[in-house]
Enzyme design. Structure first.
Site, short mmCIF file in Angstrom:
data_model
loop_
_atom_site.label_atom_id
_atom_site.label_comp_id
_atom_site.label_asym_id
_atom_site.label_seq_id
_atom_site.Cartn_x
_atom_site.Cartn_y
_atom_site.Cartn_z
N ARG A 1 -5.93 2.97 -15.78
CA ARG A 1 -5.97 3.78 -14.55
C ARG A 1 -6.59 5.17 -14.73
NH1 ARG A 1 -2.36 5.17 -11.52
NH2 ARG A 1 -3.33 4.45 -9.61
N TYR B 1 0.11 -1.95 -12.24
CA TYR B 1 -1.31 -1.83 -12.60
C TYR B 1 -1.49 -1.21 -13.98
CZ TYR B 1 -1.42 -2.76 -7.62
OH TYR B 1 -1.20 -3.32 -6.38
N GLY C 1 0.76 -1.25 0.00
CA GLY C 1 0.00 0.00 0.00
C GLY C 1 0.79 1.29 0.00
N CYS D 1 -13.29 3.79 -28.46
CA CYS D 1 -14.53 4.56 -28.62
C CYS D 1 -15.23 4.77 -27.29
CB CYS D 1 -15.43 3.85 -29.62
SG CYS D 1 -14.62 3.77 -31.21
N GLU D 2 -14.61 5.54 -26.43
CA GLU D 2 -15.17 5.91 -25.13
C GLU D 2 -14.62 7.31 -24.83
OE1 GLU D 2 -16.72 3.97 -22.49
OE2 GLU D 2 -16.62 2.00 -23.42
N GLU E 1 3.91 -6.75 1.64
CA GLU E 1 3.41 -7.10 0.31
C GLU E 1 3.42 -5.90 -0.64
OE1 GLU E 1 -0.56 -8.42 1.17
OE2 GLU E 1 0.09 -10.19 2.27
N PRO E 2 4.58 -5.28 -0.86
CA PRO E 2 4.59 -4.11 -1.74
C PRO E 2 4.37 -4.52 -3.20
CG PRO E 2 6.84 -4.77 -1.27
CD PRO E 2 5.95 -5.68 -0.45
N GLY E 3 3.61 -3.72 -3.91
CA GLY E 3 3.42 -3.96 -5.35
C GLY E 3 3.86 -2.71 -6.10
N ARG E 4 3.04 -1.67 -5.98
CA ARG E 4 3.27 -0.42 -6.70
C ARG E 4 4.67 0.14 -6.46
NH1 ARG E 4 -1.12 2.99 -7.94
NH2 ARG E 4 -2.30 1.83 -6.38
N1 LLP Z 1 -1.62 -6.88 -0.61
C1 LLP Z 1 -2.94 -6.97 -0.87
C2 LLP Z 1 -3.75 -7.90 -0.09
C3 LLP Z 1 -3.51 -6.17 -1.87
O1 LLP Z 1 -4.82 -6.25 -2.10
C4 LLP Z 1 -2.69 -5.27 -2.61
C5 LLP Z 1 -3.25 -4.43 -3.66
C6 LLP Z 1 -1.32 -5.24 -2.31
C7 LLP Z 1 -0.81 -6.05 -1.31
C8 LLP Z 1 -0.35 -4.35 -3.05
O2 LLP Z 1 -0.63 -3.01 -2.84
P1 LLP Z 1 0.37 -1.90 -3.39
O3 LLP Z 1 1.65 -2.01 -2.62
O4 LLP Z 1 0.57 -2.14 -4.83
O5 LLP Z 1 -0.34 -0.64 -3.13
N2 LLP Z 1 -5.46 -1.22 -9.48
C9 LLP Z 1 -5.24 -0.19 -8.46
C10 LLP Z 1 -4.55 -0.74 -7.23
C11 LLP Z 1 -5.29 -1.90 -6.61
C12 LLP Z 1 -4.54 -2.49 -5.44
C13 LLP Z 1 -5.17 -3.77 -5.04
N3 LLP Z 1 -4.51 -4.44 -3.96
C14 LLP Z 1 -4.48 0.97 -9.09
O6 LLP Z 1 -4.17 0.91 -10.28
O7 LLP Z 1 -4.23 1.96 -8.42
#
Ligand code: LLP
Length: 419
Positions: free
Chosen positions: A313, A372, A238, A344-345, A274-277
């Site tokens: 996004r 994402y 997050g 076409c949106e 659990e970093p993603g972004r």
């Molecule tokens: N852990 C869990 C349980 C999650 O649901 C998520 C993201 C993460 C970790 C990773 O979060 P991050 O570090 O990436 O913030 N599609 C949206 C973001 C949706 C995130 C969903 N869950 C966007 O493009 O902003």
């Protein structure tokens, strides 16, 4: 910090000239930087104790090459489907470093995780506890369980990516957590190992995390008093990234790590994050060519060959991504453009930008789309998603080609009565 920079007036990805690459492979394409992915992982991991499991959130960017790059650094994975689990394993992430999250894991997916021997299931409901126990019995194994508690905390981010408030579908309300743990302990073949919390994404302040983690710490003490062996705290992902130069910088991983160290001091738990972004966003750009420059009554439009099917996004969240010209002509004036895709949106618009004068055939790059971006692409308008390229120094490789129209067409089947 990333490794996309201008050299002699042209945008490079590490040592790869993007003009030459676009000429060679065509547009649009996502381009990821190995050095940036590696740097982000290292900076993040170094903010936590060595026994921390960094479980990269595969949903942000699940390309096998991206996962493999991270796996080589010792990174684990947070997965939310059987498909992501298979990808993580195929990329060489050991099962012992994989956590399985998500509100709707099916019995088959749970069994897949159990048979693979994953590190932990983050269970989100009482019925899921029953299903996991059943799957574990079927597999003749024991499933390690953390319960995802919903701490009812406002993450102060976009409503569509906020997950830690009582009205969202995520987790078990924290007030009901002790009952749920009692149920988990009573069910056969489940082993309670930890507590899990994740309150949302693109969070740009520490306070919401702090509120949620303090609640988790309190709960851990109560659960231990109830007799549970809580050895792990999964604090989710997050942490946000900067998308606009003028926005305040989100807290850096070091400040985040220090806050977590303070809140978990004395708890004696090993951490999972659990970093993603944070790992992937800034490591990717979307390179696209201007098809037409079109003058409307009120606006000038640059129609580019990437659209909302490639990057959802802006249309879905009103998200802003900076755009730059890949090879601006120094003598050109700046003009204001609505940069739009061909779909076409009306919502197929990236935004309004001041850019050096654009002409048909010019290349632009949409920034901070490594997370994402490709992961949420679709084939709307029968536009197959953009290719994906990974760069490493002066090397590049297409790590996911753009599907051809004929391949895409070939996926449909006529029923016998229409043949
Ligand atoms: N852990 C869990 C349980 C999650 O649901 C998520 C993201 C993460 C970790 C990773 O979060 P991050 O570090 O990436 O913030 N599609 C949206 C973001 C949706 C995130 C969903 N869950 C966007 O493009 O902003």
């Amino acid at each position: 910090m990333n490794h996309f920079e201008f050299r002699h007036g042209r945008l490079f990805a590490e040592d790869v000239d993007l003009v030459a690459l676009a000429d060679k492979i065509g547009t649009p394409f996502y381009c990821y930087s190995t050095a940036t992915l590696e740097r982000h992982y290292r900076v993040f991991a170094s903010a936590f104790p060595p026994d921390t499991l960094i479980a990269y959130s595969v949903k942000a960017n699940g390309n096998l090459a991206v996962l493999n790059t991270l796996a080589r650094l010792g990174c684990g994975a947070d997965v939310v489907s059987g498909g992501e689990l298979k990808k993580a394993l195929a990329a060489g992430i050991p099962a012992g470093k994989i956590v399985f999250s998500g509100v709707g894991k099916t019995g088959a997916e749970l069994e897949l995780g159990i048979r693979a021997g994953i590190h932990q299931f983050n269970v989100e409901s009482e019925p899921e506890l029953e299903a996991l126990s059943k799957a574990a019995r079927a597999a003749g194994a024991t499933a390690p369980v953390a319960i995802r508690v919903n701490p009812d905390v406002d993450a102060r981010t976009h409503a569509k990516i906020s997950t830690g408030m009582a009205e969202t579908k995520f987790g078990i309300p924290w007030k009901r957590a002790r009952e749920a743990y009692a149920r988990a302990a009573a069910l056969p073949r489940l082993k309670v190992v930890g507590v899990d919390v994740h309150i949302g994404s693109q969070i740009t302040e520490l306070e919401p995390f702090e509120e949620a983690f303090a609640r988790a710490a309190e709960l851990i003490a109560q659960l231990r008093a109830d007799g549970h062996d809580i050895a792990r705290a999964d604090l989710g992902g997050g942490l946000g990234v900067p998308y606009r130069a003028q926005d305040p910088e989100p807290p850096d991983p070091k400040a985040y790590g220090e806050m977590i160290a303070r809140l978990t001091r004395g708890l004696n738990v090993s951490l999972i994050l659990e970093p993603g972004r944070l790992i992937a966003a800034n490591a990717g750009i979307l390179v696209s060519r201007v098809i037409y420059v079109k003058q409307g009554d009120e606006k000038r439009f640059a129609v580019i060959d990437a659209g909302m099917n490639d990057l959802l996004r802006p249309a879905l969240y009103g998200a802003h991504h900076a755009i730059v010209c890949v090879a601006p002509r120094p003598q050109d004036d700046t003009e204001t453009y609505d940069v739009v895709g061909p779909v076409c949106e009306t919502s197929d618009i990236f935004g309004t930008y001041d850019l050096p004068q654009l002409r048909s055939g010019d290349l632009v790059a949409v920034l901070t789309v490594g997370a994402y971006g490709a992961a949420m692409a679709s084939a709307y308008n029968a536009r197959t998603p953009a290719a994906e390229v990974l760069v490493n120094g002066d090397r590049w490789s297409v790590v996911r080609p753009k599907m051809s129209d004929d391949e895409f067409l070939g996926l449909d089947r006529l029923p016998p009565w229409l043949e």
